[in-house]
Design a protein around this motif. Sequence first.
Motif, short mmCIF file in Angstrom:
data_model
loop_
_atom_site.label_atom_id
_atom_site.label_comp_id
_atom_site.label_asym_id
_atom_site.label_seq_id
_atom_site.Cartn_x
_atom_site.Cartn_y
_atom_site.Cartn_z
N LEU A 81 0.89 -1.17 0.00
CA LEU A 81 0.00 0.00 0.00
C LEU A 81 0.92 1.21 0.00
O LEU A 81 1.72 1.38 0.92
N TYR A 120 2.50 4.90 0.30
CA TYR A 120 2.32 6.11 1.08
C TYR A 120 1.84 7.21 0.14
O TYR A 120 2.28 7.28 -1.02
N HIS A 136 5.35 7.49 -8.61
CA HIS A 136 6.41 7.58 -9.63
C HIS A 136 6.70 6.20 -10.22
O HIS A 136 5.99 5.22 -9.93
N GLY A 178 8.81 3.99 -9.58
CA GLY A 178 9.03 2.89 -8.63
C GLY A 178 7.72 2.26 -8.20
O GLY A 178 7.59 1.02 -8.16
N THR A 210 6.12 -1.96 -9.28
CA THR A 210 5.53 -3.06 -8.52
C THR A 210 4.10 -3.33 -9.01
O THR A 210 3.69 -4.48 -9.14
N ASP A 269 -1.61 3.68 1.78
CA ASP A 269 -1.29 3.64 3.21
C ASP A 269 -1.38 5.09 3.70
O ASP A 269 -0.56 5.92 3.31
N TRP A 320 2.65 0.71 10.62
CA TRP A 320 2.93 -0.57 9.96
C TRP A 320 2.02 -1.69 10.49
O TRP A 320 1.57 -2.54 9.73
N TYR A 333 -4.03 -6.63 3.90
CA TYR A 333 -4.08 -7.84 3.06
C TYR A 333 -5.17 -8.81 3.52
O TYR A 333 -5.82 -9.46 2.70
N GLY A 348 8.92 -4.06 -2.55
CA GLY A 348 10.29 -3.63 -2.82
C GLY A 348 11.19 -4.17 -1.71
O GLY A 348 10.72 -4.45 -0.60
N GLU A 372 13.20 -2.88 0.29
CA GLU A 372 13.36 -2.12 1.53
C GLU A 372 12.26 -2.41 2.56
O GLU A 372 12.39 -2.05 3.71
N ILE A 373 11.18 -3.06 2.14
CA ILE A 373 10.13 -3.37 3.11
C ILE A 373 9.92 -4.89 3.23
O ILE A 373 8.87 -5.36 3.65
N HIS A 417 11.41 -7.27 -4.98
CA HIS A 417 12.19 -6.87 -6.16
C HIS A 417 13.17 -5.78 -5.77
O HIS A 417 13.14 -5.26 -4.65
N TRP A 475 15.51 -2.12 -6.68
CA TRP A 475 15.19 -0.69 -6.81
C TRP A 475 15.69 -0.11 -8.11
O TRP A 475 16.76 -0.46 -8.59
N TRP A 476 14.93 0.84 -8.63
CA TRP A 476 15.34 1.60 -9.80
C TRP A 476 16.08 2.85 -9.35
O TRP A 476 15.61 3.57 -8.46
N1 MSP Z 1 3.45 2.22 2.90
C1 MSP Z 1 4.56 1.37 2.85
C2 MSP Z 1 4.15 -0.03 2.48
C3 MSP Z 1 3.10 -0.63 3.34
S1 MSP Z 1 2.62 -2.20 2.78
C4 MSP Z 1 1.56 -2.77 3.93
C5 MSP Z 1 5.57 1.90 1.85
N2 MSP Z 1 5.09 2.73 0.90
S2 MSP Z 1 5.95 3.43 -0.25
O1 MSP Z 1 5.10 4.40 -0.87
O2 MSP Z 1 7.18 3.90 0.26
O3 MSP Z 1 6.12 2.35 -1.33
C6 MSP Z 1 7.20 1.54 -1.31
C7 MSP Z 1 7.13 0.60 -2.50
O4 MSP Z 1 7.09 1.32 -3.74
C8 MSP Z 1 8.38 -0.23 -2.59
O5 MSP Z 1 8.34 -1.33 -1.72
C9 MSP Z 1 8.35 -0.60 -4.04
O6 MSP Z 1 7.36 -1.57 -4.22
C10 MSP Z 1 7.91 0.69 -4.68
N3 MSP Z 1 9.05 1.57 -4.95
C11 MSP Z 1 9.19 2.86 -4.53
N4 MSP Z 1 10.34 3.35 -5.05
C12 MSP Z 1 10.96 2.43 -5.79
C13 MSP Z 1 12.10 2.42 -6.63
N5 MSP Z 1 12.90 3.43 -6.76
N6 MSP Z 1 12.33 1.29 -7.34
C14 MSP Z 1 11.51 0.20 -7.29
N7 MSP Z 1 10.45 0.19 -6.51
C15 MSP Z 1 10.19 1.23 -5.66
O7 MSP Z 1 6.71 1.53 1.93
#
Ligand code: MSP
Length: 517
Positions: free
Chosen positions: A10, A12, A18, A20, A24, A49, A231, A238, A270, A272-273, A299, A301-302
């Motif tokens: 979900l 933020y 963008h 990224g 996903t 989120d 979190w 889900y 991604g 990082e989570i 996966h 990161w770009w």
């Molecule tokens: N809100 C949390 C996730 C909660 S899930 C219960 C969060 N949000 S986020 O807006 O930061 O989105 C993160 C996700 O966006 C990453 O895990 C990935 O799926 C995608 N990406 C954001 N930037 C990215 C890149 N630069 N490259 C690839 N994917 C990236 O974390």
Amino acid sequence: MKTYYLTTPLYYINAAPHIGHAYTTIAADITARYRRMRGQEVRFLTGTDEHGAKIEAVAKEAGQDPKTYADGAAEKFRELWKDLGITHDDFIRTTEPRHVKRVQAVFEHLLKTGAIYKGMYKGYYCKSDETYWTETEAPVNDKGRRLCPNSDCRRPLELLEEECCFFKLSDYGDKLLEHYRGHPEFLQPSHRANEILRFVEEGLKDLAVTRTKVSWGIPVPSLPGHVVYVWFDALQNYTAAAGYNPPGMAKDPKEPDFSKLWPADVHLVGKEIYRFHTVIWPAMLMALDLPLPKSVFAHGWWTVEGAKMSKSKGNVVDPRDVCAQYGTDALRYFLFREMPFGNDGDFSQDSFLRRYNSELANDLGNLLSRLTQMVEKYLGGRLPQKPAGDYPLAKEVLAMAPAVEAAMDRLALQEALNVIWAAVRRLNEQVDKEKPWEKAKNSPELLPGLLYELVWCLRAVSIWIAPFMPDSAVRMQAQLGFAASSWDDPAMRQGPDHAQIKKEAALFPRKTAPAVK
Ligand code: MSP
């Protein structure tokens, strides 16, 4: 058959979506489309989120109350997904009643079972990552400051000292390790498993799961002043969207049937989570006696032109700009062709343009134009009934289907495209070798069989690319005289008898590099 249930994180809502986020979501869409084409029932969930300190701060900056801000921001995601051809079945916002009431019921239940208890938190917090850090994890640096240990963040941490509730995460270390070892498919791709195993083996600490100094969150009904840690709230989307009823909550017949959806087949996230999804989330599910998702796939990161994407650098790629320049399908293709799904990659104008021209405009688009043009020119646009012959090329190309399928089943999306492009190149080679324009002069009787076989093969390609490039697949098929109804379309078993072939505008018109600004 159980519904194939897949999810994205979900996102933020503090910033505009963008490339990224699109990455996903498109990956999930490709998988969802593929599974549907194979006849599987699919439930594809995405959403936003919307709680927490970070969103509260951004809304304040925008001079709006958080919910009004969230309404506008969530809409931007919905619009983008529409523009990118995303076929999600559900979009959940963590501010929706169906989510909020479940998070509250789960919280109260876990307070009762003792999995959640009251205490005091003293430690550090990164508002940007919404993550707690200890003194040891975030030591004082040479400038006397404590920074977020996440190398992609490095923002200053705040010191928190507040009454809060804790989730007994420390109880679940052994059970988690046992699960990872017994279910090697849980941690995907497998090269990411070690990091999680090591982290859990080092010992888990209880997790603070309420904040008393943040007001934008889900309130704990029995503990005034406590709102649920973002979190602990968001991960539950889900199960909430799947219709989970925590103990004591009555089933609403309008909501999905949880037993048909849960456990989820894959949570796409991604890297990082990954920990949140492979450590905290499964421990929460264990505390609720629920089965764990079959897999969590992280996966990479770009970066953009070699640099981390960031608002301050001004290099954030808006997927809409790319689509305006090259088309949505080209973006959907590029993102999964450029590097293996799971690894990091770099988004550069140069490599986009190169791949677009050589692989889409030339390899695929040009093949389709040449072939349709030749059928029009030499056969008046209509294929005959299957000419006698062995069709070795059709056999060879159609035999590639299992390799495409095996890759798609494993989310090896680049590998699937590699196989498809091997087929495309094979067809181009055949045209170059057989030179139909010469046959037209010297042995025209061979033309119907040759063109028939090429059309047959290209039809297969049009089916395989459909999950990646749905519009182009439809346009290709219209030119090749059919509309595939499924992955195993019956028209493929037979050849393209009597098909009406029609050359239309180029699928991927060649592009030149944009003028340097
Ligand atoms: N809100 C949390 C996730 C909660 S899930 C219960 C969060 N949000 S986020 O807006 O930061 O989105 C993160 C996700 O966006 C990453 O895990 C990935 O799926 C995608 N990406 C954001 N930037 C990215 C890149 N630069 N490259 C690839 N994917 C990236 O974390």
